[in-house]
Design a protein around this motif. Sequence first.
Motif, PDB file in Angstrom:
ATOM      1  N   VAL A  61      -1.141  -8.173   5.146  1.00  0.00           N
ATOM      2  CA  VAL A  61      -1.509  -8.983   6.308  1.00  0.00           C
ATOM      3  C   VAL A  61      -2.898  -8.594   6.813  1.00  0.00           C
ATOM      4  CG1 VAL A  61      -0.913  -9.486   8.702  1.00  0.00           C
ATOM      5  CG2 VAL A  61       0.891  -9.406   6.983  1.00  0.00           C
ATOM      6  N   ALA A  62      -3.168  -7.289   6.835  1.00  0.00           N
ATOM      7  CA  ALA A  62      -4.476  -6.815   7.281  1.00  0.00           C
ATOM      8  C   ALA A  62      -5.571  -7.214   6.297  1.00  0.00           C
ATOM      9  CB  ALA A  62      -4.451  -5.303   7.460  1.00  0.00           C
ATOM     10  N   SER A  63      -5.296  -7.116   5.011  1.00  0.00           N
ATOM     11  CA  SER A  63      -6.282  -7.481   3.985  1.00  0.00           C
ATOM     12  C   SER A  63      -6.613  -8.963   4.032  1.00  0.00           C
ATOM     13  CB  SER A  63      -5.760  -7.108   2.592  1.00  0.00           C
ATOM     14  OG  SER A  63      -5.515  -5.725   2.486  1.00  0.00           O
ATOM     15  N   LEU A  64      -5.617  -9.773   4.334  1.00  0.00           N
ATOM     16  CA  LEU A  64      -5.814 -11.219   4.416  1.00  0.00           C
ATOM     17  C   LEU A  64      -6.430 -11.643   5.744  1.00  0.00           C
ATOM     18  CD1 LEU A  64      -2.374 -12.304   2.901  1.00  0.00           C
ATOM     19  CD2 LEU A  64      -4.612 -12.578   1.801  1.00  0.00           C
ATOM     20  N   GLY A  65      -6.396 -10.734   6.735  1.00  0.00           N
ATOM     21  CA  GLY A  65      -6.886 -11.102   8.064  1.00  0.00           C
ATOM     22  C   GLY A  65      -6.041 -12.190   8.697  1.00  0.00           C
ATOM     23  N   ALA A  66      -4.741 -12.159   8.411  1.00  0.00           N
ATOM     24  CA  ALA A  66      -3.846 -13.210   8.917  1.00  0.00           C
ATOM     25  C   ALA A  66      -3.764 -13.158  10.441  1.00  0.00           C
ATOM     26  CB  ALA A  66      -2.451 -13.028   8.323  1.00  0.00           C
ATOM     27  N   PRO A  67      -3.696 -14.301  11.083  1.00  0.00           N
ATOM     28  CA  PRO A  67      -3.601 -14.315  12.548  1.00  0.00           C
ATOM     29  C   PRO A  67      -2.245 -13.809  13.018  1.00  0.00           C
ATOM     30  CG  PRO A  67      -3.329 -16.532  11.663  1.00  0.00           C
ATOM     31  CD  PRO A  67      -3.694 -15.654  10.508  1.00  0.00           C
ATOM     32  N   GLY A  68      -2.234 -13.096  14.142  1.00  0.00           N
ATOM     33  CA  GLY A  68      -0.969 -12.651  14.704  1.00  0.00           C
ATOM     34  C   GLY A  68      -0.950 -11.166  14.993  1.00  0.00           C
ATOM     35  N   ASN A 100      -9.737   1.815   6.406  1.00  0.00           N
ATOM     36  CA  ASN A 100     -10.718   0.719   6.319  1.00  0.00           C
ATOM     37  C   ASN A 100     -10.375  -0.456   7.231  1.00  0.00           C
ATOM     38  OD1 ASN A 100     -12.182   2.136   4.367  1.00  0.00           O
ATOM     39  ND2 ASN A 100     -10.995   1.257   2.686  1.00  0.00           N
ATOM     40  N   PHE A 101      -9.286  -0.328   7.969  1.00  0.00           N
ATOM     41  CA  PHE A 101      -8.868  -1.412   8.866  1.00  0.00           C
ATOM     42  C   PHE A 101      -8.782  -0.914  10.308  1.00  0.00           C
ATOM     43  CE2 PHE A 101      -7.053  -2.187   4.681  1.00  0.00           C
ATOM     44  CZ  PHE A 101      -7.440  -3.490   4.422  1.00  0.00           C
ATOM     45  N   SER A 102      -9.699  -0.015  10.667  1.00  0.00           N
ATOM     46  CA  SER A 102      -9.644   0.613  11.987  1.00  0.00           C
ATOM     47  C   SER A 102      -9.785  -0.392  13.125  1.00  0.00           C
ATOM     48  CB  SER A 102     -10.733   1.681  12.113  1.00  0.00           C
ATOM     49  OG  SER A 102     -12.015   1.114  11.868  1.00  0.00           O
ATOM     50  N   ASP A 103     -10.417  -1.534  12.869  1.00  0.00           N
ATOM     51  CA  ASP A 103     -10.589  -2.542  13.918  1.00  0.00           C
ATOM     52  C   ASP A 103      -9.320  -3.343  14.174  1.00  0.00           C
ATOM     53  OD1 ASP A 103     -13.210  -1.784  14.206  1.00  0.00           O
ATOM     54  OD2 ASP A 103     -13.992  -3.347  12.873  1.00  0.00           O
ATOM     55  N   SER A 104      -8.431  -3.384  13.185  1.00  0.00           N
ATOM     56  CA  SER A 104      -7.248  -4.240  13.326  1.00  0.00           C
ATOM     57  C   SER A 104      -5.921  -3.502  13.226  1.00  0.00           C
ATOM     58  CB  SER A 104      -7.273  -5.355  12.270  1.00  0.00           C
ATOM     59  OG  SER A 104      -7.325  -4.798  10.962  1.00  0.00           O
ATOM     60  N   VAL A 105      -5.920  -2.279  12.706  1.00  0.00           N
ATOM     61  CA  VAL A 105      -4.671  -1.546  12.494  1.00  0.00           C
ATOM     62  C   VAL A 105      -4.734  -0.191  13.201  1.00  0.00           C
ATOM     63  CG1 VAL A 105      -3.094  -0.534  10.803  1.00  0.00           C
ATOM     64  CG2 VAL A 105      -4.285  -2.658  10.260  1.00  0.00           C
ATOM     65  N   ARG A 106      -3.693   0.112  13.924  1.00  0.00           N
ATOM     66  CA  ARG A 106      -3.578   1.404  14.611  1.00  0.00           C
ATOM     67  C   ARG A 106      -2.285   2.083  14.174  1.00  0.00           C
ATOM     68  NH1 ARG A 106      -1.033   2.912  19.328  1.00  0.00           N
ATOM     69  NH2 ARG A 106      -0.521   0.732  19.788  1.00  0.00           N
ATOM     70  N   CYS A 107      -2.407   3.347  13.740  1.00  0.00           N
ATOM     71  CA  CYS A 107      -1.242   4.121  13.314  1.00  0.00           C
ATOM     72  C   CYS A 107      -0.988   5.254  14.312  1.00  0.00           C
ATOM     73  CB  CYS A 107      -1.455   4.714  11.926  1.00  0.00           C
ATOM     74  SG  CYS A 107      -1.618   3.498  10.607  1.00  0.00           S
ATOM     75  N   SER A 108       0.256   5.441  14.685  1.00  0.00           N
ATOM     76  CA  SER A 108       0.637   6.519  15.605  1.00  0.00           C
ATOM     77  C   SER A 108       1.749   7.339  14.950  1.00  0.00           C
ATOM     78  CB  SER A 108       1.130   5.952  16.933  1.00  0.00           C
ATOM     79  OG  SER A 108       0.127   5.156  17.556  1.00  0.00           O
ATOM     80  N   ILE A 109       1.496   8.635  14.774  1.00  0.00           N
ATOM     81  CA  ILE A 109       2.475   9.533  14.155  1.00  0.00           C
ATOM     82  C   ILE A 109       3.177  10.322  15.256  1.00  0.00           C
ATOM     83  CG2 ILE A 109       2.820  11.426  12.539  1.00  0.00           C
ATOM     84  CD1 ILE A 109       0.232  10.575  11.139  1.00  0.00           C
ATOM     85  N   ARG A 110       4.492  10.198  15.306  1.00  0.00           N
ATOM     86  CA  ARG A 110       5.281  10.880  16.331  1.00  0.00           C
ATOM     87  C   ARG A 110       6.041  12.055  15.694  1.00  0.00           C
ATOM     88  NH1 ARG A 110       2.688   8.148  20.340  1.00  0.00           N
ATOM     89  NH2 ARG A 110       3.148   5.898  20.321  1.00  0.00           N
ATOM     90  N   ASP A 111       6.025  13.207  16.392  1.00  0.00           N
ATOM     91  CA  ASP A 111       6.699  14.391  15.864  1.00  0.00           C
ATOM     92  C   ASP A 111       8.100  14.544  16.452  1.00  0.00           C
ATOM     93  OD1 ASP A 111       6.263  15.210  18.457  1.00  0.00           O
ATOM     94  OD2 ASP A 111       4.729  16.706  17.952  1.00  0.00           O
ATOM     95  N   GLU A 112       8.758  15.654  16.115  1.00  0.00           N
ATOM     96  CA  GLU A 112      10.141  15.861  16.551  1.00  0.00           C
ATOM     97  C   GLU A 112      10.261  15.986  18.064  1.00  0.00           C
ATOM     98  OE1 GLU A 112      11.770  19.146  14.392  1.00  0.00           O
ATOM     99  OE2 GLU A 112      12.250  17.924  12.630  1.00  0.00           O
ATOM    100  N   GLU A 113       9.240  16.577  18.691  1.00  0.00           N
ATOM    101  CA  GLU A 113       9.276  16.695  20.146  1.00  0.00           C
ATOM    102  C   GLU A 113       9.311  15.322  20.796  1.00  0.00           C
ATOM    103  OE1 GLU A 113       6.709  18.700  23.833  1.00  0.00           O
ATOM    104  OE2 GLU A 113       6.071  18.970  21.743  1.00  0.00           O
TER     105      GLU A 113
END
Length: 563
Positions: free
Chosen positions: A356-363, A260-273
Motif C-alpha cells: 500500500v505504501a509503495s503504491l501510494g494508495a489513498p487512505g 524509505n517511507f518515513s513520510d507515510s509510515v510510522r512504526c511504534s515498538i512496544r515492550d513488555e512494560e
Amino acid sequence: MNSVSGELTNLLESSRTVPMRVFVVSRLKKRGFQILPCFFSSSRLNVDQKGTVIGVKPSEVGTSDDADCQIDFFTKFGKKLAKTFFLEDIVKRTNFKGLKGQCLPLYGLRDSSLLVLSGLGKEDSTTFECVGDYIDDGINQLKESIRVAASVGVKQLMKDGCTVIEVDTMGDPAAAAEGATLATYHFHQLKTLKQNYSKNTMEDVRISPLNAHEEVCLQSWSKGVIYAECQNLARTLMELPANILTPSSFCERTVQLFNNFSDSVRCSIRDEEWIRGQGMEALYTVGKGSIEPTMFLEIEYCSSPEHAVLQDPLVFVGKGVTFDSGGISIKPSSRMEQMKADMGGAACVVGVIKAVASLGAPGRVIGLIPLCENMPSGDACRPGDVVRTRKGLTIEVENTDAEGRLILCDALSYADELYPDARAVISIATLTGAMDVALGAGATGAFCASRLLYTVIEESGHEAGDRFWRMPLFRHYQAQIKSDVADIKNVGGRSAGACTAAALLQNFISNKRFAHLDIAGVMHASPFEGSVCPYLSRGMQGRPVRSLIVLAEKLFSKERVYK
C-alpha cells in the motif's frame, strides 16, 4: 516452406519423450527455413543468455486432444514473430498444444536468445489441464492463466541460465508481472554452498515486459511487480528460522523495511512494560515461557496529512508467534519446524502495508502485531491457569497450544478501543490445525459477520487468484467455550475447532465489520503435496497477501463505500 525429410520428422516426433526440446533454426533459403533439431542440457547454455516468454493458446479450430492442434499467439508481437519464424510449422511437429502449464523452448530464433512458448489453455476449459487449475470458484480464469503462463516460461528460462528475461504481457501486464515475479522466488539466503541452490535466483534475473512502450502498460506491470514482491516478502519472513527472526528482530526488520517511507509510515515498538501497562495479560502470559521478550508492533500508513485524521482506517491484526512449540501442551515433533511460520499473519500484515505504501494508495491503514514465542519452561503458562485480558474478561487456559487466540484477543481489544469506527478490522492468523483439516491448501477460512465485507473479501480473492470460504459464526459455538471457573476457556473441545477459536475472538471486538482469516491451511506447501498455485514454489506461500492488497484498495475506492 521446404518439406522436412522423413528422418527429420522421426527425430522431431521422438522429441516428445525428451524433457527439454530445443530447436536451432537457420535461414538457408529466402523462401523458408530448414529446421534442425538439437538437444542439449541447459548447462551448456550461456550464463548471460537472454530469454523471451511468449503466451499462446489453443486455436479455436481443432481440439486440445488433437495432436496437430493449431495455436494462437496472444499478442500482435507474438503473431508477427510466429509469421517471421514459421513457429506454427515447428509446433505442428511437437506435442505442444498451448495448454495451461505447457511450455516449448526454442533456441536461436531472436537475437540468439532462448524463446519459450508458454500455454494459456483454452478459455472455455471445464476440465483440469494441469495441477493448480481453478474450476468453478469465481477465480478470474484469464488472469490466472496469464500468471501461470508467465511463471512457467520464466522458470524454464531461469533453469536454462537466462539472466535477462522479457515477458509477453498477454493483454494483462499486472497479471503477467505477478506470475513472473512470484516464479523467481527461492529462499536461499542461509545457504553458503553454490551447489545447494539453483543456478539463478531472483536477485540475478532481470525481468521486464516485452515490447511495452505505453505508459499505462508499464504502470500496470510495475503494480503487478509490487504485488508479487510484497507476497515474496511475507514468504521470506515466514521462512526465516526462529533463532534469527525473534519478536525483537521482527520489529527491527520491519522498521528498516519502512525507512524509505518515513513520510507515510510510522512504526511504534512496544515492550513488555507497555504491554503489561495496557493490561494485555493474555499476550504477556503466552510469551513469558520464553527468554525472548514479548513485543507489540504498531504500523500506521497515511497517504497524506488529510488522511491522518480519518476516524475510519482499515485495521489489520496479525498473529506474530515467531515460534510455537505448543508450550506445556507441547506439539508432536513431526513438522514442528514449520512452526517458525506461526507468525504468518504478522508477515502478511507487513507485506500488505509495504505494498500500500509503495503504491501510494489513498487512505489510512493500521497494522497491529502482537509478537512472542510460545515455549515450555518453569515460567510458562500451565493448563488450568486463568488469565485476565485487556478487556477485563477472564480466560481459562485448557490447552497452552491454543495460544494464538489469546494474543489476538488483547490486540483486537486494543483496536476496538482506539479505532471504534474502523472501516474494517481484519485479523489474519495461522490459528488452527482444524482449518487445515477442513479446507487444506485449497482456501482461506473466512469468518465474517458482515455479508457486505465478506463479498469484498471474496471479490478480492477472485481478482488476485486466492480462494476464500465463508465459515459459520453461529452463537452455538459460544456455548462450547463456556468455562466453569472463568468467563470463557480457550478451547471448545474436538468439534468445530476453527469455529470455536473464531467465536472466542468475537468476544473482543464490537465492530460489525470484523473478519477473521484463518490461513493455517494455505501457510505451506510441502514437496509431497505440491503447491495449489503453479506460480508458487514449495515452502511458505505468503497467501493471501495479494488479495488483501486488492481488498485495501477496494475498501478505499470512491466507487464503493463500505460502512
